[in-house]
Design a protein around this motif. Structure first.
Motif, PDB file in Angstrom:
ATOM      1  N   GLU A 257       0.821  -1.225   0.000  1.00  0.00           N
ATOM      2  CA  GLU A 257       0.000   0.000   0.000  1.00  0.00           C
ATOM      3  C   GLU A 257       0.849   1.267   0.000  1.00  0.00           C
ATOM      4  N   ARG A 258       2.163   1.115   0.157  1.00  0.00           N
ATOM      5  CA  ARG A 258       3.034   2.307   0.168  1.00  0.00           C
ATOM      6  C   ARG A 258       3.700   2.461  -1.200  1.00  0.00           C
ATOM      7  N   LEU A 259       3.448   3.582  -1.854  1.00  0.00           N
ATOM      8  CA  LEU A 259       4.042   3.831  -3.167  1.00  0.00           C
ATOM      9  C   LEU A 259       5.562   3.858  -3.088  1.00  0.00           C
ATOM     10  N   ALA A 260       6.109   4.382  -1.992  1.00  0.00           N
ATOM     11  CA  ALA A 260       7.564   4.431  -1.827  1.00  0.00           C
ATOM     12  C   ALA A 260       8.167   3.028  -1.825  1.00  0.00           C
ATOM     13  N   ASP A 261       7.452   2.061  -1.272  1.00  0.00           N
ATOM     14  CA  ASP A 261       7.956   0.693  -1.240  1.00  0.00           C
ATOM     15  C   ASP A 261       7.907   0.043  -2.621  1.00  0.00           C
ATOM     16  N   LEU A 262       6.896   0.384  -3.413  1.00  0.00           N
ATOM     17  CA  LEU A 262       6.851  -0.101  -4.799  1.00  0.00           C
ATOM     18  C   LEU A 262       8.039   0.445  -5.575  1.00  0.00           C
ATOM     19  N   ARG A 263       8.359   1.701  -5.330  1.00  0.00           N
ATOM     20  CA  ARG A 263       9.518   2.314  -5.989  1.00  0.00           C
ATOM     21  C   ARG A 263      10.810   1.644  -5.523  1.00  0.00           C
ATOM     22  N   ARG A 264      10.904   1.353  -4.220  1.00  0.00           N
ATOM     23  CA  ARG A 264      12.100   0.680  -3.691  1.00  0.00           C
ATOM     24  C   ARG A 264      12.285  -0.687  -4.331  1.00  0.00           C
ATOM     25  N   ALA A 265      11.191  -1.416  -4.499  1.00  0.00           N
ATOM     26  CA  ALA A 265      11.278  -2.754  -5.097  1.00  0.00           C
ATOM     27  C   ALA A 265      11.779  -2.668  -6.539  1.00  0.00           C
ATOM     28  N   GLU A 266      11.308  -1.659  -7.269  1.00  0.00           N
ATOM     29  CA  GLU A 266      11.779  -1.508  -8.651  1.00  0.00           C
ATOM     30  C   GLU A 266      13.259  -1.109  -8.681  1.00  0.00           C
ATOM     31  N   VAL A 267      13.681  -0.315  -7.718  1.00  0.00           N
ATOM     32  CA  VAL A 267      15.100   0.039  -7.617  1.00  0.00           C
ATOM     33  C   VAL A 267      15.943  -1.218  -7.391  1.00  0.00           C
ATOM     34  N   GLU A 268      15.455  -2.130  -6.555  1.00  0.00           N
ATOM     35  CA  GLU A 268      16.196  -3.372  -6.312  1.00  0.00           C
ATOM     36  C   GLU A 268      16.344  -4.182  -7.595  1.00  0.00           C
ATOM     37  N   VAL A 269      15.297  -4.243  -8.387  1.00  0.00           N
ATOM     38  CA  VAL A 269      15.373  -4.953  -9.671  1.00  0.00           C
ATOM     39  C   VAL A 269      16.379  -4.265 -10.590  1.00  0.00           C
ATOM     40  N   THR A 270      16.406  -2.934 -10.554  1.00  0.00           N
ATOM     41  CA  THR A 270      17.359  -2.178 -11.377  1.00  0.00           C
ATOM     42  C   THR A 270      18.795  -2.463 -10.943  1.00  0.00           C
ATOM     43  N   ILE A 271      19.034  -2.503  -9.638  1.00  0.00           N
ATOM     44  CA  ILE A 271      20.382  -2.797  -9.130  1.00  0.00           C
ATOM     45  C   ILE A 271      20.801  -4.209  -9.541  1.00  0.00           C
ATOM     46  N   LEU A 272      19.880  -5.150  -9.450  1.00  0.00           N
ATOM     47  CA  LEU A 272      20.195  -6.526  -9.845  1.00  0.00           C
ATOM     48  C   LEU A 272      20.419  -6.638 -11.355  1.00  0.00           C
TER      49      LEU A 272
END
Length: 243
Positions: A130-145
């Motif tokens: 439910e937190r948009l910031a956490d959705l953004r964080r998850a996409e950042v993790e995929v980008t780092i990987l």
């Protein structure tokens, strides 16, 4: 701290004496097997690995496990594969640093340095859908990987890397596996589009001229020392980011 009672100390003393004899026998048997193994290895320099004869540790004479799955890798010299791995980890480091995911260290795993690991400080809180910031964080993790594969392809597309490029690389498999929880969390309508977007975002940063130079500097340290720490990474990336 461990506190010993008198009875426990007395019992431990008996166990220690019998255990010492058992351990000594095991050590002697292991030493005999090791001497026999070393005799078999003397003079057996493997083909196409670039091993420096007597200067190499005995572990370098073992066949890397990925060669059994991908025999085409056996033709690539060890220093080329190690350099590619260093560029792979440098890709993770740079994109992580860009997104303020602080690296504690990165290293190339022994004995060959053909695989590596970049270690980040853990998040202080979990992910909630439910937190948009956490959705953004998850996409950042995929980008780092995704950045490991992008960084490694920079190496394979020029110089000695281009000469030895095997036509396909499999070092990204572990990164793809680590993406699974984040992809499941994001629940994208089009998973392929998400992966392409993250890879494109990583490449856009890595191909900036200052970051290309920084990646080479980080990879050089990893290649030569098999490890790089946070302070060294900051010393390389701060000037690159400000430039």
């Amino acid at each position: 701290m461990i506190v010993w009672t008198k009875a426990a100390r007395r019992n431990w003393s008996v166990l220690e004496r019998s255990g010492y004899r058992f351990a000594r026998d095991k050590r002697e048997a292991f030493a005999r097997r090791k001497r026999a193994t070393i005799k078999l290895r003397v003079g057996a320099v493997p083909c196409g690995r670039g091993v420096a004869g007597a200067a190499a540790k005995s572990d370098e004479f073992r066949e890397p496990p990925d060669v059994r799955r991908h025999p085409e890798l056996s033709a690539i010299p060890a220093e080329i594969r190690r350099a590619a791995c260093a560029f792979h980890e440098a890709g993770h480091i740079i994109i992580g640093w860009h997104h303020e995911r602080y690296v504690t260290h990165a290293w190339l795993r022994p004995p060959f340095g053909f695989t590596g690991e970049t270690c980040f400080e853990p998040y202080q809180r979990g992910f909630q859908t439910e937190r948009l910031a956490d959705l953004r964080r998850a996409e950042v993790e995929v980008t780092i990987l995704s950045a490991g594969h992008c960084g490694e392809m920079i190496y394979w597309n020029e110089g000695e890397g281009l000469r030895w490029y095997p036509g396909a690389i499999h070092s990204h498999d572990d990164d793809l596996e680590q993406m699974r929880p984040y992809i499941a969390f994001l629940r994208p309508v089009d998973e392929a589009a998400l992966l392409a977007r993250c890879a494109k975002a990583a490449a856009a940063i890595l191909y900036q001229p200052p970051m290309l130079a920084a990646q080479k500097a980080i990879a050089k340290t990893l290649f030569e020392r098999r490890r790089i720490d946070r302070d060294e990474i900051d010393d390389i990336l701060r000037p690159a980011a400000s430039g």
